[in-house]
Scaffold this active site. Structure first.
Site, PDB file in Angstrom:
ATOM      1  N   ASP A 116     -18.801  11.812  23.711  1.00 40.77           N
ATOM      2  CA  ASP A 116     -18.734  13.264  23.583  1.00 40.77           C
ATOM      3  C   ASP A 116     -19.853  14.005  24.303  1.00 40.77           C
ATOM      4  OD1 ASP A 116     -20.406  12.342  21.684  1.00 40.77           O
ATOM      5  OD2 ASP A 116     -19.606  13.544  20.044  1.00 40.77           O
ATOM      6  N   GLU A 119     -19.413  -0.354  28.450  1.00 35.71           N
ATOM      7  CA  GLU A 119     -20.367   0.175  29.421  1.00 35.71           C
ATOM      8  C   GLU A 119     -21.049  -0.908  30.249  1.00 35.71           C
ATOM      9  OE1 GLU A 119     -20.192   1.228  26.262  1.00 35.71           O
ATOM     10  OE2 GLU A 119     -19.915   3.421  26.317  1.00 35.71           O
ATOM     11  N   HIS A 137     -25.709  12.325  16.040  1.00 29.34           N
ATOM     12  CA  HIS A 137     -25.262  10.941  16.179  1.00 29.34           C
ATOM     13  C   HIS A 137     -25.728  10.441  17.564  1.00 29.34           C
ATOM     14  CE1 HIS A 137     -22.172  13.439  18.007  1.00 29.34           C
ATOM     15  NE2 HIS A 137     -21.713  12.404  18.671  1.00 29.34           N
ATOM     16  N   HIS A 138     -25.909   9.133  17.642  1.00 26.63           N
ATOM     17  CA  HIS A 138     -26.472   8.487  18.844  1.00 26.63           C
ATOM     18  C   HIS A 138     -27.966   8.752  19.036  1.00 26.63           C
ATOM     19  CE1 HIS A 138     -22.296   7.957  19.534  1.00 26.63           C
ATOM     20  NE2 HIS A 138     -22.094   8.774  20.536  1.00 26.63           N
ATOM     21  N   GLY A 152     -28.606 -13.350  37.656  1.00 22.08           N
ATOM     22  CA  GLY A 152     -27.911 -14.405  36.941  1.00 22.08           C
ATOM     23  C   GLY A 152     -27.447 -14.058  35.552  1.00 22.08           C
ATOM     24  N   ASP A 174     -15.601 -20.929  32.113  1.00 18.55           N
ATOM     25  CA  ASP A 174     -14.990 -20.549  30.835  1.00 18.55           C
ATOM     26  C   ASP A 174     -16.005 -19.850  29.934  1.00 18.55           C
ATOM     27  OD1 ASP A 174     -16.428 -22.927  30.612  1.00 18.55           O
ATOM     28  OD2 ASP A 174     -14.869 -24.020  29.526  1.00 18.55           O
ATOM     29  N   ASN A 176     -14.316 -26.263  31.786  1.00 23.48           N
ATOM     30  CA  ASN A 176     -15.038 -27.534  31.610  1.00 23.48           C
ATOM     31  C   ASN A 176     -15.648 -27.605  30.216  1.00 23.48           C
ATOM     32  OD1 ASN A 176     -17.000 -25.651  31.957  1.00 23.48           O
ATOM     33  ND2 ASN A 176     -17.825 -26.479  33.860  1.00 23.48           N
ATOM     34  N   GLY A 204     -17.170 -25.476  28.144  1.00 21.96           N
ATOM     35  CA  GLY A 204     -18.450 -24.909  27.739  1.00 21.96           C
ATOM     36  C   GLY A 204     -19.434 -24.676  28.860  1.00 21.96           C
ATOM     37  N   GLU A 207     -25.798 -25.303  31.625  1.00 25.15           N
ATOM     38  CA  GLU A 207     -26.840 -25.491  30.610  1.00 25.15           C
ATOM     39  C   GLU A 207     -26.975 -26.964  30.238  1.00 25.15           C
ATOM     40  OE1 GLU A 207     -27.719 -21.230  29.615  1.00 25.15           O
ATOM     41  OE2 GLU A 207     -28.752 -23.090  29.222  1.00 25.15           O
TER      42      GLU A 207
HETATM   43  C1  TPP Z   1     -26.093 -12.593  29.796  1.00 21.93           C
HETATM   44  C2  TPP Z   1     -26.496 -14.022  29.854  1.00 21.93           C
HETATM   45  N1  TPP Z   1     -26.548 -14.743  28.739  1.00 21.93           N
HETATM   46  C3  TPP Z   1     -26.902 -16.047  28.779  1.00 21.93           C
HETATM   47  C4  TPP Z   1     -27.196 -16.659  29.963  1.00 21.93           C
HETATM   48  C5  TPP Z   1     -27.593 -18.132  30.015  1.00 21.93           C
HETATM   49  N2  TPP Z   1     -26.591 -18.913  30.728  1.00 21.93           N
HETATM   50  C6  TPP Z   1     -26.675 -19.155  32.056  1.00 21.93           C
HETATM   51  S1  TPP Z   1     -25.397 -20.048  32.656  1.00 21.93           S
HETATM   52  C7  TPP Z   1     -24.700 -20.174  31.118  1.00 21.93           C
HETATM   53  C8  TPP Z   1     -23.453 -20.958  30.898  1.00 21.93           C
HETATM   54  C9  TPP Z   1     -22.341 -20.645  31.825  1.00 21.93           C
HETATM   55  O1  TPP Z   1     -21.236 -21.437  31.460  1.00 21.93           O
HETATM   56  P1  TPP Z   1     -19.904 -21.379  32.284  1.00 21.93           P
HETATM   57  O2  TPP Z   1     -19.606 -19.994  32.662  1.00 21.93           O
HETATM   58  O3  TPP Z   1     -18.850 -22.084  31.529  1.00 21.93           O
HETATM   59  O4  TPP Z   1     -20.268 -22.118  33.629  1.00 21.93           O
HETATM   60  P2  TPP Z   1     -20.158 -23.658  34.019  1.00 21.93           P
HETATM   61  O5  TPP Z   1     -19.631 -24.401  32.841  1.00 21.93           O
HETATM   62  O6  TPP Z   1     -19.227 -23.685  35.185  1.00 21.93           O
HETATM   63  O7  TPP Z   1     -21.535 -24.066  34.403  1.00 21.93           O
HETATM   64  C10 TPP Z   1     -25.466 -19.495  30.176  1.00 21.93           C
HETATM   65  C11 TPP Z   1     -25.120 -19.419  28.752  1.00 21.93           C
HETATM   66  C12 TPP Z   1     -27.153 -15.860  31.106  1.00 21.93           C
HETATM   67  N3  TPP Z   1     -27.452 -16.325  32.312  1.00 21.93           N
HETATM   68  N4  TPP Z   1     -26.765 -14.564  31.030  1.00 21.93           N
HETATM   69  C1  TPP Z   2     -20.673   2.338  22.941  1.00 21.41           C
HETATM   70  C2  TPP Z   2     -19.959   3.661  22.841  1.00 21.41           C
HETATM   71  N1  TPP Z   2     -19.310   4.146  23.899  1.00 21.41           N
HETATM   72  C3  TPP Z   2     -18.651   5.330  23.831  1.00 21.41           C
HETATM   73  C4  TPP Z   2     -18.645   6.066  22.677  1.00 21.41           C
HETATM   74  C5  TPP Z   2     -17.907   7.390  22.591  1.00 21.41           C
HETATM   75  N2  TPP Z   2     -16.775   7.300  21.638  1.00 21.41           N
HETATM   76  C6  TPP Z   2     -16.908   7.637  20.341  1.00 21.41           C
HETATM   77  S1  TPP Z   2     -15.508   7.433  19.471  1.00 21.41           S
HETATM   78  C7  TPP Z   2     -14.663   6.927  20.844  1.00 21.41           C
HETATM   79  C8  TPP Z   2     -13.203   6.607  20.799  1.00 21.41           C
HETATM   80  C9  TPP Z   2     -12.796   5.668  19.702  1.00 21.41           C
HETATM   81  O1  TPP Z   2     -11.439   5.453  19.828  1.00 21.41           O
HETATM   82  P1  TPP Z   2     -10.661   4.537  18.793  1.00 21.41           P
HETATM   83  O2  TPP Z   2     -11.499   3.365  18.467  1.00 21.41           O
HETATM   84  O3  TPP Z   2      -9.304   4.272  19.301  1.00 21.41           O
HETATM   85  O4  TPP Z   2     -10.645   5.414  17.465  1.00 21.41           O
HETATM   86  P2  TPP Z   2      -9.576   6.492  16.982  1.00 21.41           P
HETATM   87  O5  TPP Z   2      -8.492   6.581  17.998  1.00 21.41           O
HETATM   88  O6  TPP Z   2      -9.090   5.936  15.667  1.00 21.41           O
HETATM   89  O7  TPP Z   2     -10.331   7.757  16.804  1.00 21.41           O
HETATM   90  C10 TPP Z   2     -15.497   6.907  21.957  1.00 21.41           C
HETATM   91  C11 TPP Z   2     -15.081   6.494  23.296  1.00 21.41           C
HETATM   92  C12 TPP Z   2     -19.368   5.537  21.600  1.00 21.41           C
HETATM   93  N3  TPP Z   2     -19.445   6.185  20.444  1.00 21.41           N
HETATM   94  N4  TPP Z   2     -19.977   4.343  21.690  1.00 21.41           N
HETATM   95 MG    MG Z   3     -17.988 -23.917  31.686  1.00 19.07          MG
END
Ligand code: TPP
Ligand code: TPP
Ligand code: MG
Ligand code: MG
Lengths: 567, 567
Positions: free
Chosen positions: A28, A51, A116-117, A413, A443, A470, A472, A476
């Site tokens: 909003d 987001e 709010h927020h 990464g 995955d 694979n 998981g 890692e």
């Molecule tokens: C946001 C975030 N959270 C956690 C990590 C730590 N992390 C790096 S690689 C990885 C696992 C990726 O697994 P997958 O996508 O299945 O790749 P693959 O099995 O092919 O290696 C994680 C948890 C990260 N890099 N970013």
């Molecule tokens: C992380 C985040 N992004 C955006 C908003 C803005 N926002 C507040 S309520 C809402 C819509 C919610 O829609 P829905 O869950 O379908 O509820 P309803 O239709 O029952 O009102 C949005 C986009 C927020 N509050 N938080």
């Molecule tokens: Mg994997």
């Protein structure tokens, strides 16, 4: 000139920067501005599922749509903070992204009601303080009198410095009228000019080193050559001189991987032995836009003495041990090219950069077989995206075709990033006339951001998504916890995702599981599949404890330097 | 006493605080610590799909498991920043959450190499700076000598101030040995004591006002009564005196909604007229733990003069216009109760807090019908969670049964939060012996965090999830952009989500669509459904342009104060 409201002024600037998509989520504090976006003739609103994904998408869009920027719009607090990891990634990897946060009106910012927020304690500046850590420049709009100059200032920083900027847009300012005069002059994307005296001194120094090296020169191209927009300049340098060219992982496809004098990926001690040998034995290495992060350098194992290195950067140059601040490569490169001649050694052979599909006895889809096999599937001008994990390592050894664009996040990464960035990249690919968008994702990574597949469907994008199943977090497991439960994930019905997330009647998408080499080979040969005229998801069944060569080696190196205490 | 390593010291403290679950995502800077977690006998690792969801889960866990805390573990940069919006929400809404970020070793923090997950510019403190904005206290562990006191300091702040704290855990410190001596003394959760002289003065003042009001006193209970742990004290006060009690939206279920002297929800000018009348006409309002945010006060429309108000807070008291810093309600309330007597007016009737199911001519599931109907379905000790949107407004008017717990995020309002917090709440409900966990979430909100349904399945949790399918962001449509495309979302096959996200063979879950009143009524009467012995998802088809009474009124009020320029 006609008065214009602040919101439209901002959109006019974005239009000048050739922005065609805006990513984000309504809230909003941005709905008033969204009316303007929705009504804008050439900028489309891409409503994202959340987001973080939106920020990732803006990043992917900016990477593929060179000379433009990515834009993400969020709402106060909840929205902007959700996006912050995506913005930090764009900062780290130098991607020009504008983050617009819709915020309370200027009068509310003064009286600070417990809206709010808010944090409930009146700290209306907390989100700005957080954002400042991950933006090259911020504009906190508080006044229509300065709105236009502030917008122009951050946008200029964004495009010249290739990093995220942050702009707060108060609800009440969106429709305030200001002069549109400034819009007549487009924003400049030129970096500050080099000082001529220093520049000519540097040039002499470099040319002298090249001469001394008697044509035993190697060029190494890296991330910043792409980010700071010198691909054309680099191409002229390499084609004129004929020096062997290599690239670092983050510089992959900066130079065409089909170019006859291109030798492949240099990544320190993880490099293929003949690449390592040729790069490290050269008398002089011209390094262009290098970014020496752990995964981009084989865990800091470059074996190139400073005395044999010239480093060209966006805002400075290093000649052996001497640094020249303010001497940027955008201007320096053409001057250097002009001073150099075709190398006498330009017919010396270069290790052939190719990846043969190995003959393996069994039918299991191994990492060693998968990547070369995929190499046969790529076409010119494909956009090829690899998620952090086995994918980002596996793709390195595979030459990509002429005009293709490689997208990965090797420094930051953040897993899950590719689902958002594929969305953005696929839009950008349409804009700039690229071919298919092809994603490789694990995955585990897909689980972080899966909902954004829905936005691809909604906007009728047609990427091909290979999900490496694979069981998981394989990457890692190679680093730590090979048999640990924390590296397991839930197994999903991957091939039903697209139908559940928006392809109601099954006409927009197609999904496949390939269990073995034969099935994958057949699929890759299928002309309808290869045409990619709908979004496609391929679940590729792979062994849990298999990793590409480069990852195995990287894991060994990190094990040595990092203090993981195994028990 | 035995030496203990730092990681185990931390876990021992968490065990003392009755933590049984740790939320988060692995990453190579926390894997060593994760070995300890996985091997811990009473703390389970809940691997989440992503870090934001993990933070939301820790928040939900802490809300329902009173006297404990929520814990989320992330990895350096990418992980911790992904969680930051969840932590900020816990800050705003005063929920005790510990955020542990696994970070590089202490020596790496000194030499600052360009590791993956860094910003590439050596700023190793940027994530800390960001986190500080949303934590009541932070511990940057750099030394084993101070590790234990630092851990104890932030945990004490977390439990006494009911807000998030942030702790960095360097890879190399996890296995360093320290003394376990301190563990013999449990951490104190008592707030600092009130100054006795001030306290007795305040007490006299309040008692005098109560006497002057000649029993025309109303008690108003709000969020901080729950967060700062005075529910028992409030119950003694209200049962002894018999004063009419009301609660604000954020205080819903702080006092049993079945209590005979409980009159329902007061929310300024949005209140039901007789509630508004009774609260605002009282000679004295004893307000306990109030938090006057926009959505918690009917957009700041309390019509209660300060001269008639006593406000009790966790760390101060306000008597009419006078503020007494340091006089907290935890100690003050029992003293006050001791001084007061049963009200002579304790048989004066109170508006009956009930919600009759309306008779409507058509079979459409209207908001006006849905919420009272759901009211008939709730059972004692249910945990009832409502997402921001039509849900968080609709539930307000419905009395919830004895011992039930209401969970919502009325101040922070980050959509998608309930999917994570339902995961955490459902775990906590098991620990503390509550009944079913029932979630109401909009179709729009579910899209932000949908993957965490997978974790519910993986851990065999059994919430009932009502997805209100009203074709998009209905709450937003009431605020701005009624017919705008940006308020539309993709329609998913909601009832296939559980089977795709982990219920491979269809035995763990059940999903339903209810298209009309008859179908919903039948489902609610089905005993198997009501027993909730597997996870269930109900897609409730509702009209796009229908909202509960309270939301309609709130939207009108925000429209008046906020500067949305409609065009
Ligand atoms: C946001 C975030 N959270 C956690 C990590 C730590 N992390 C790096 S690689 C990885 C696992 C990726 O697994 P997958 O996508 O299945 O790749 P693959 O099995 O092919 O290696 C994680 C948890 C990260 N890099 N970013
Ligand atoms: C992380 C985040 N992004 C955006 C908003 C803005 N926002 C507040 S309520 C809402 C819509 C919610 O829609 P829905 O869950 O379908 O509820 P309803 O239709 O029952 O009102 C949005 C986009 C927020 N509050 N938080
Ligand atoms: Mg994997
Ligand atoms: Mg909705």
């Amino acid at each position: 000139s006609e008065p214009i409201n602040v919101g439209d002024y901002l959109l006019a600037r974005l239009e000048q920067l050739k922005v065609t998509k805006m990513f984000g989520v309504p809230g909003d504090f941005n709905l008033g501005f969204l009316d303007l976006v929705e009504d804008h003739p050439s900028i489309d609103w891409v409503g994202n599922c959340n987001e973080l994904n939106a920020a990732y998408a803006a990043d992917g869009y900016a990477r593929v749509k060179e000379h433009s920027i990515g834009v993400v719009l969020t709402t106060f607090g909840v929205g902007e903070l959700s996006a912050i990891n995506g913005i930090a990634g764009a900062f780290s990897e130098m991607v020009p992204v504008l983050h617009i946060a819709g915020v309370p009106s200027i009068s509310q910012q003064k009286t600070k009601p417990m809206l709010h927020h808010t944090l409930g304690d009146g700290r209306y500046d907390a989100y700005i303080k957080a954002a400042e850590n991950f933006s090259i420049s911020t504009a906190i709009l508080t006044d229509k009198a300065t709105a236009a100059t502030e917008i122009d200032r951050v946008l200029t920083d964004c495009i010249t410095r290739a990093r995220p900027v942050y702009l707060t847009l108060p609800t009440n300012l969106v429709y305030e009228k200001i002069s549109s005069e400034r819009l007549k002059i487009p924003l400049s994307r030129l970096p500050p000019p080099n000082d001529p005296d220093t520049e000519s001194f540097v040039l002499d120094e470099v040319v002298k080193l090249v001469k001394d090296a008697a044509d035993d020169v190697v060029i190494l191209v890296d991330a910043c050559a792409i980010r700071h927009d010198v691909r054309a300049e680099v191409n002229e340098l390499i084609t004129k001189t004929g020096y062997p060219v290599f690239s670092a992982p983050m510089g992959k496809t900066a130079v065409s991987e089909n170019y006859e004098r291109y030798g492949g990926i240099y990544v320190g001690s993880i490099s293929h032995p003949d690449i390592k040998e040729q790069v490290e034995s050269a008398k002089l290495i011209l390094s262009i836009g290098c970014l020496k992060s752990d995964f981009n350098t084989g865990n800091f194992t470059y074996s190139i003495p400073t005395a044999r290195t010239v480093e060209l950067h966006s805002d400075h140059t290093k000649v052996q041990f001497a640094a020249y601040q303010g001497i940027g490569m955008k201007e320096l490169l053409p001057l250097l090219t002009a001073r150099l001649e075709r190398s006498a050694a330009s017919n010396v052979t270069i290790p052939d950069f190719s990846a043969a599909v190995p003959n393996e006895a069994d039918d299991v889809i191994s990492q060693a077989w998968f990547w070369p096999k995929m190499g046969t599937f790529f076409k010119p001008k494909d956009v090829i995206i690899a998620e952090t994990g086995t994918s980002s390592f596996g793709i390195l050894d595979i030459p990509l075709p002429e005009g293709s664009v490689f997208v990965s996040q090797i420094l930051w990464g953040s897993i899950g990033w590719t689902i958002g960035s594929t969305l953005g990249a696929a839009f950008a690919a349409q804009d700039v006339g690229l071919n298919r968008t092809i994603l490789f994702i694990g995955d585990g990574s897909l689980q972080l951001t899966v909902q954004e597949l829905s936005s691809m469907l909604r906007h009728k994008l047609k990427p091909i998504i290979f999900v490496l199943n694979n069981s998981g977090y394989t990457i890692e497991r190679f680093l730590h916890g090979k048999h640990r439960k924390y590296n397991d994930i839930a197994n999903w019905k991957w091939t039903s995702l697209l139908s559940v997330l928006g392809d109601q009647d099954g006409t927009l998408s197609k999904s496949y599981t390939v269990n073995n080499k034969e099935e994958l080979s057949a699929l890759l040969q299928d002309a309808t599949f290869a045409k990619a005229d709908k979004i496609q998801l391929v679940e590729v069944m792979m062994p849990m404890h298999d990793a590409p060569r480069a990852l195995v080696q990287q894991a060994e190196l990190s094990g040595k330097t990092n203090a993981y205490v195994a028990i």
